[in-house]
Design an enzyme around this catalytic site. Structure first.
Site, PDB file in Angstrom:
ATOM      1  N   GLU A 191       0.749  -1.178   0.112  1.00 13.66           N
ATOM      2  CA  GLU A 191       0.368   0.209   0.027  1.00 13.66           C
ATOM      3  C   GLU A 191       0.756   1.287  -0.152  1.00 13.66           C
ATOM      4  O   GLU A 191       0.719   1.989   0.919  1.00 13.66           O
ATOM      5  CB  GLU A 191      -0.788   0.066   1.435  1.00 13.66           C
ATOM      6  CG  GLU A 191      -1.788  -1.193   1.251  1.00 13.66           C
ATOM      7  CD  GLU A 191      -2.462  -1.242   2.595  1.00 13.66           C
ATOM      8  OE1 GLU A 191      -2.072  -0.627   3.656  1.00 13.66           O
ATOM      9  OE2 GLU A 191      -3.538  -1.867   2.836  1.00 13.66           O
ATOM     10  N   CYS A 243       0.248  33.026  11.094  1.00 13.29           N
ATOM     11  CA  CYS A 243       0.602  33.948  12.408  1.00 13.29           C
ATOM     12  C   CYS A 243       1.124  32.956  13.596  1.00 13.29           C
ATOM     13  O   CYS A 243       0.787  32.955  14.884  1.00 13.29           O
ATOM     14  CB  CYS A 243      -0.802  34.476  13.185  1.00 13.29           C
ATOM     15  SG  CYS A 243      -1.293  35.526  11.673  1.00 13.29           S
TER      16      CYS A 243
HETATM   17  N1  LLP Z   1      -1.414   1.825   4.532  1.00 14.11           N
HETATM   18  C1  LLP Z   1      -1.796   2.302   5.862  1.00 14.11           C
HETATM   19  C2  LLP Z   1      -2.612   1.410   6.411  1.00 14.11           C
HETATM   20  C3  LLP Z   1      -1.363   3.554   6.054  1.00 14.11           C
HETATM   21  O1  LLP Z   1      -1.728   3.960   7.390  1.00 14.11           O
HETATM   22  C4  LLP Z   1      -0.431   4.130   5.383  1.00 14.11           C
HETATM   23  C5  LLP Z   1       0.091   5.506   6.018  1.00 14.11           C
HETATM   24  C6  LLP Z   1      -0.089   3.959   4.243  1.00 14.11           C
HETATM   25  C7  LLP Z   1      -0.655   2.597   3.695  1.00 14.11           C
HETATM   26  C8  LLP Z   1       0.876   4.785   3.246  1.00 14.11           C
HETATM   27  O2  LLP Z   1       2.106   4.802   3.858  1.00 14.11           O
HETATM   28  P1  LLP Z   1       3.157   5.530   2.908  1.00 14.11           P
HETATM   29  O3  LLP Z   1       3.553   4.781   1.979  1.00 14.11           O
HETATM   30  O4  LLP Z   1       2.657   6.799   2.275  1.00 14.11           O
HETATM   31  O5  LLP Z   1       4.306   6.004   3.809  1.00 14.11           O
HETATM   32  N2  LLP Z   1       1.503  12.485   7.427  1.00 14.11           N
HETATM   33  C9  LLP Z   1       2.792  11.689   7.545  1.00 14.11           C
HETATM   34  C10 LLP Z   1       2.373  10.186   6.788  1.00 14.11           C
HETATM   35  C11 LLP Z   1       1.406   9.370   7.484  1.00 14.11           C
HETATM   36  C12 LLP Z   1       1.164   8.005   7.249  1.00 14.11           C
HETATM   37  C13 LLP Z   1      -0.082   7.360   7.672  1.00 14.11           C
HETATM   38  N3  LLP Z   1      -0.506   6.170   7.143  1.00 14.11           N
HETATM   39  C14 LLP Z   1       3.664  12.330   6.793  1.00 14.11           C
HETATM   40  O6  LLP Z   1       3.509  13.396   6.196  1.00 14.11           O
HETATM   41  O7  LLP Z   1       5.106  11.662   6.787  1.00 14.11           O
END
Ligand code: LLP
Length: 446
Positions: free
Chosen positions: A303, A373
């Site tokens: 994913e 701000c």
């Molecule tokens: N699958 C599940 C169940 C997840 O919770 C997430 C991300 C992904 C896949 C995808 O993960 P990725 O491949 O994008 O790392 N806001 C944070 C990242 C939060 C990720 C949350 N879950 C940031 O800006 O680094």
């Protein structure tokens, strides 16, 4: 993780290093830069600033790289990184599935034509509306994240229905680029523990529900992971649990979802997860563990979110003010923490670049701040930028496609920026800018 500094040799002294930019990025005369064949100055003129640019070819190439690295796996794009109707179409056309975590994400995808059977619903606290929407739209699988969901989903499915589900397991593997995005151990809110038996217990209960078909186990150990070892450790533990489930219940689960979390470089020289190496390591470990447990190899799911969308995006800002305070130079732009909360939340460092004119002075250490701000509204601290930066200049920030706009807020009622797709020399608006009228129209109280 090793981070390069402003003085590292990779970050060319003139700031002209394009390694983390989309592959289509081209230098133009007089300090110009084009992405997807469209000059960023043209984007700023046509769509105003701040604006987010998304390179369609880069998104598609990244989807294809996943299909190629994991030819037998189901690749689900994690919509939380960034979602729009065009993105839904690209993901569909490239043959990926979708990981969604709310009624909103699912509804946007399905109404844009995405096949619901290729979606998977996540969430540690699914609302009644999330579940009702998922069942109404025919979501493919629902990932169970807490014991109370088991009876809730079974009841919502009804006596004659049957819903495919997975159980989210916490395998006890610590990984991830920041404490706030590590989800592989028991000290955080997601999933059911392998260590304390909650995962096995949930599996037993799901198997007793005739309305639920358990297709497999899921884990997501964290985000911005740059090393393959945590994934192979997770595979070993997940296969161990699958073998115990087979021994206890005589039930062989056909699927294993390893989540996302694949790390990318935000600045030249930073490490990124090597996708082919990850695929090889996971395959090898899966074969070995399954052979040892005499289990047939489950079908894999992955994913990725960030690694698909992140490097395809560029944020374009206009400089509004330049200020020297003591020995610090602050360059303030027309966006900030409302369109990119990531530096404030996770201390992430970006590499902004002047575009649209030739620098007239050597680089000096500069802090790029936003217009909001509070003092923590910093987009990039201590970065080298030309010494003659002035109001009116354009600054572009690469690797802006994931978790920026999807986490954008309405802080200070500034309004969220538009998203512009670029492809083969053409720019088109995907998501329009949030206007003052938009902001006012939701506020209906007297
Ligand atoms: N699958 C599940 C169940 C997840 O919770 C997430 C991300 C992904 C896949 C995808 O993960 P990725 O491949 O994008 O790392 N806001 C944070 C990242 C939060 C990720 C949350 N879950 C940031 O800006 O680094």
């Amino acid at each position: 993780m090793t981070l390069t500094t402003a003085t590292a040799p990779e970050a060319a002294a003139d700031g002209d290093d394009l390694r983390v930019w989309p592959a289509s990025t081209a230098r133009l005369p007089h300090g110009g830069l084009a992405v997807g064949g469209v000059p960023l100055t043209e984007i700023a003129e046509r769509f105003d600033t701040p604006a987010y640019v998304l390179d369609e070819a880069e998104v598609r190439a990244r989807c294809r790289a996943y299909r190629q690295a994991f030819p037998d796996a189901e690749v689900l794009y994690a919509a939380k990184a960034f979602l729009s109707r065009a993105m839904v179409r690209w993901i569909d056309e490239e043959g990926l599935g979708l990981d969604v975590c709310s009624a909103g994400e699912l509804e946007l995808a399905v109404t844009a034509g995405f096949p619901p059977e290729r979606t998977v619903l996540h969430g540690n606290a699914k609302s009644p509306r999330d579940l009702a929407t998922a069942l109404r739209l025919g979501v493919g699988r629902i990932v169970i994240d807490s014991p109370s969901e088991i009876a809730r989903i079974a009841a919502a499915v009804g006596p004659s229905g049957r819903q495919q589900v997975m159980v989210r397991v916490v395998p006890g593997v610590s990984a991830g680029g920041h404490e706030k995005i590590r989800t592989g151990t028991d000290d955080q809110k997601f999933g059911l523990s392998l260590q304390d038996g909650s995962a096995q217990h949930a599996v037993t209960r799901v198997l007793r529900q005739p309305q639920l078909e358990l297709t497999g186990l899921h884990c997501h150990i964290g985000s911005q992971i740059t090393d393959t070892a945590p994934y192979t450790a997770a595979v070993r533990r997940m296969v161990g649990l699958m073998a115990r489930i087979r021994d206890t219940h005589g039930h062989t689960l056909p699927e294993l979802d390893l989540g996302g979390g694949h790390g990318i470089a935000y600045r030249p020289g930073e490490p990124a997860l090597d996708l082919p190496a990850l695929a090889r390591a996971v395959r090898t470990e899966l074969s070995r563990s399954c052979a040892a447990a005499r289990l047939p190899e489950p079908r894999l799911l992955v994913e990725p979110g960030r690694a698909v969308a992140g490097p395809a995006g560029v944020a374009v800002y206009r400089v509004l003010a330049v200020k020297q305070t003591g020995d610090r130079v602050f360059v303030a732009v027309d966006g900030g923490m409302s369109d990119n909360p990531r530096p404030a939340l996770y201390g992430v460092r970006y590499a902004p670049r002047l575009v649209g004119r030739t620098p007239g002075a050597p680089p000096r250490t500069t802090t790029v701040v936003g217009r909001h701000c509070e003092a923590g509204d910093i987009l990039a601290a201590d970065v080298p930028l030309p010494g003659d930066i002035r109001p009116g200049d354009l600054l572009a920030v690469p690797v802006a496609g994931a978790y920026q706009l999807s986490m954008a807020s309405g802080y200070n009622l500034v309004g969220r920026p538009p998203v512009v797709a670029v492809h083969e020399g053409t720019a088109r608006l995907l998501v329009r800018r949030e206007t003052l009228e938009d902001l006012r129209s939701r506020d209906i109280g007297a």
